[in-house]
Design an enzyme around this catalytic site. Structure first.
Site, mmCIF file in Angstrom:
data_model
loop_
_atom_site.group_PDB
_atom_site.id
_atom_site.type_symbol
_atom_site.label_atom_id
_atom_site.label_comp_id
_atom_site.label_asym_id
_atom_site.label_seq_id
_atom_site.Cartn_x
_atom_site.Cartn_y
_atom_site.Cartn_z
ATOM 1 N N LYS A 177 0.815 -1.226 0.000
ATOM 2 C CA LYS A 177 0.000 0.000 0.000
ATOM 3 C C LYS A 177 0.851 1.279 0.000
ATOM 4 C CE LYS A 177 -4.418 -1.751 1.473
ATOM 5 N NZ LYS A 177 -5.383 -1.922 2.547
ATOM 6 N N ARG B 293 -3.397 -9.616 5.503
ATOM 7 C CA ARG B 293 -3.945 -9.734 4.142
ATOM 8 C C ARG B 293 -2.833 -9.326 3.186
ATOM 9 N NH1 ARG B 293 -6.566 -6.680 0.316
ATOM 10 N NH2 ARG B 293 -8.269 -7.700 -0.781
#
Ligand code: HH2
Length: 267
Positions: free
Chosen positions: A211, A245
Site C-alpha cells: 500500500k 492480508r
C-alpha cells in the site's frame, strides 16, 4: 490471508486473475504456499475506484468460488483453506457463502442492511473494516481528531451492531482499514496504536501489503514494495495482528516463520 483480486483494476494485481482458470490456479497456489485464508474480491476498492454493478461483481467471483468451493473439504487440489469473499454487498456475500465461502470481508463494515442478518443466519464469519468516506473520494484530504481512538471506536460500534443483529461475537474480525481514507501519517499512527484495537478482544486483520504508506516510507513503486511490506507485516504481528492480508504469500509465510521462531513463539 492471500489476496485474489478477480478485477481488471486492483491497485497492484489488477487484471492478473480476471480469467477464472488463472484465478483458481492462483488460489490453489496460495493455499499450497501456506495461506490459511484466500480472500476473493470482484470489486476494487483502491482510491479512486468506481463502483462495480452487482451483476458484474457476481459474474467475476462466482465461477472462481464455485471451483474453489468444490475443492473443499477433500484438500486434494486445495489444502484446507478458509474461503473469504471481499464484498460490500449482501447479495454477493450470499452467493459466495452458497459456493463455499465461510468468511465475509466487508470493507464497509455492514453498511448493506442485509449483511449482518445474512452473516448471522448463515453462521459465517465477518471482518469489519474502518473506512472514512467512499473509495472514489476517500483520499481527498482525510481528517481525524485522534485517528486511533476514532477508528477503534468505529469498529467497536460496528461489532456491537453486528452482535445486536445476531452475529456471534466470536465470528468477528476487526480491521483498521489501512489506506481507506487515511494519510500516510494516519496509517502509521494506526500501526503504532494497533494495540488499542487488539484490546477490543477480537482477532485483528491488517491489510498493508504494497500500500501507499509502504511507498511513502521506501520511495518504491507498487511492484517493488515486497521488502517494505514484509517489514510492515512483522510490525503488525508484533503489535498483535492475527491475520495479514497479503499479495505475497510464500514470502510472508517465510518471514513469519523466521520471526516467530527467533522470538521463541509459534508460527
Ligand atoms: N484492502 C484492500 C481490499 N480489501 N479488506 C480488508 N479487510 N482490509 C484491507 O486492508 C483491504 C481489504 C485493498 O487492497 P487490494 O485488494 O490489493 O486492492 P483493490 O482494492 O484495488 O482490489
Amino acid at each position: 490471508m492471500g489476496i485474489l483480486n478477480v478485477t481488471p483494476d486492483a491497485f497492484s494485481d489488477g487484471g492478473e486473475h480476471v480469467d477464472p482458470a488463472r484465478a483458481v490456479a492462483a488460489a490453489r497456489a496460495m493455499a499450497a504456499q501456506g495461506a490459511a485464508i484466500v480472500d476473493v474480491g470482484g470489486e476494487s476498492t483502491r482510491p479512486g475506484a468506481s463502483v462495480v454493478d452487482e451483476a458484474e461483481e457476481l459474474a467475476r467471483v462466482a465461477p472462481v468460488l464455485r471451483a474453489l468451493g468444490a475443492d473443499q473439504p477433500s484438500g486434494a487440489a486445495l489444502p484446507e483453506v478458509v474461503l473469504s469473499i471481499d464484498t460490500r454487498r449482501a447479495s454477493v456475500a450470499e452467493a459466495a457463502l452458497d459456493a463455499g465461502a465461510v468468511l465475509v470481508n466487508d470493507v464497509s463494515a455492514g453498511a448493506d442492511p442485509d449483511m449482518f442478518p445474512l452473516v448471522a443466519d448463515r453462521g459465517a464469519g465477518i471482518c469489519l473494516m474502518h473506512m472514512q468516506g467512499e473509495p472514489a473520494t476517500m483520499q481527498d484530504d482525510p481528517r481525524y481528531g485522534d485517528v486511533v481512538s476514532e477508528v477503534a471506536g468505529f469498529v467497536e460500534g460496528r461489532m456491537r451492531a453486528a452482535v445486536d443483529a445476531g452475529v456471534a461475537e466470536d465470528a468477528i474480525i476487526l480491521d483498521p482499514g489501512i489506506g481507506f481514507g487515511k494519510t500516510a501519517e494516519h496509517n502509521l499512527a494506526l500501526m503504532r496504536g494497533l494495540g488499542t484495537i487488539v484490546a477490543l478482544g477480537r482477532p485483528v486483520l491488517v491489510g498493508i501489503s504494497r500500500k501507499g504508506v509502504i511507498g511513502e516510507l521506501t520511495g518504491r513503486e507498487v511492484g517493488d514494495r515486497l521488502a517494505g511490506s514484509l517489514g510492515a507485516a512483522l510490525a503488525a504481528v508484533e503489535a498483535g495482528a492475527a491475520v495479514l492480508r497479503v499479495h505475497d504469500v510464500p514470502e510472508t509465510v517465510d518471514a513469519l516463520r523466521v520471526f516467530t521462531e527467533m522470538r521463541g513463539g509459534r508460527a
